[in-house]
Design an enzyme around this catalytic site. Structure first.
Site, mmCIF file in Angstrom:
data_model
loop_
_atom_site.group_PDB
_atom_site.id
_atom_site.type_symbol
_atom_site.label_atom_id
_atom_site.label_comp_id
_atom_site.label_asym_id
_atom_site.label_seq_id
_atom_site.Cartn_x
_atom_site.Cartn_y
_atom_site.Cartn_z
ATOM 1 N N THR A 10 26.851 -12.979 32.363
ATOM 2 C CA THR A 10 25.864 -13.721 33.151
ATOM 3 C C THR A 10 26.502 -14.477 34.310
ATOM 4 O O THR A 10 27.708 -14.694 34.367
ATOM 5 C CB THR A 10 25.096 -14.721 32.264
ATOM 6 O OG1 THR A 10 26.002 -15.701 31.754
ATOM 7 C CG2 THR A 10 24.403 -14.014 31.115
ATOM 8 N N ASP A 11 25.636 -14.922 35.210
ATOM 9 C CA ASP A 11 26.076 -15.761 36.317
ATOM 10 C C ASP A 11 25.900 -17.230 35.921
ATOM 11 O O ASP A 11 25.583 -17.536 34.759
ATOM 12 C CB ASP A 11 25.317 -15.426 37.599
ATOM 13 C CG ASP A 11 23.805 -15.636 37.491
ATOM 14 O OD1 ASP A 11 23.340 -16.342 36.561
ATOM 15 O OD2 ASP A 11 23.082 -15.094 38.349
ATOM 16 N N CYS A 12 26.090 -18.138 36.860
ATOM 17 C CA CYS A 12 26.027 -19.569 36.539
ATOM 18 C C CYS A 12 24.637 -20.023 36.099
ATOM 19 O O CYS A 12 24.501 -21.078 35.489
ATOM 20 C CB CYS A 12 26.523 -20.400 37.719
ATOM 21 S SG CYS A 12 25.538 -20.201 39.210
#
Length: 125
Positions: A10-12
């Site tokens: 995932t991203d932030c």
């Protein structure tokens, strides 16, 4: 293929990073070959490899940390040296998260196109 989404996928914001779908599609194609009794590594060792010539992907919905995705790989067309895969990635609610098309070309050890060997064609058709 079932794919559990981990934090590193995932991203932030906790959403699956868009480029990671390419890895998921690759894993699904590898599982497709494995389910047909073909080992990508053994084929490569014998001088037959498949490389991505074109990749299209449409993102429909986000997927999130903790999701379990169903990544489908289906052959839609085979020519002398090419395999077209259609992919659908669905979430646990059976909603389409992404749709993709991958064009693979059969190559030899020098990365020059070659005809898909008959024994491989028979197993994947």
């Amino acid at each position: 293929m079932k794919k559990k989404i981990y934090y590193h996928d995932t991203d932030c914001g906790g959403v699956v990073y868009y480029a990671n779908y390419l890895k998921f599609l690759e894993e699904a194609r590898t599982e497709f070959f494995s389910d047909k009794g073909l080992s990508i590594k053994e084929l490569a060792d014998q001088g037959t490899m498949f490389i991505v010539a074109r990749q299209e992907i449409d993102y429909k919905l986000p997927a999130f940390y903790g999701d379990i995705l169903d990544v489908e790989a289906v052959i839609s067309n085979i020519t002398a040296a090419r395999i077209d895969f259609d992919h659908e990635v669905k979430n646990r609610n059976n909603q389409v998260v992404a749709k993709a098309k991958t064009i693979m070309v059969c190559v030899d050890k020098t990365l020059k196109p070659k005809t898909i060997p008959d024994e491989i064609r028979k197993k994947i058709s």
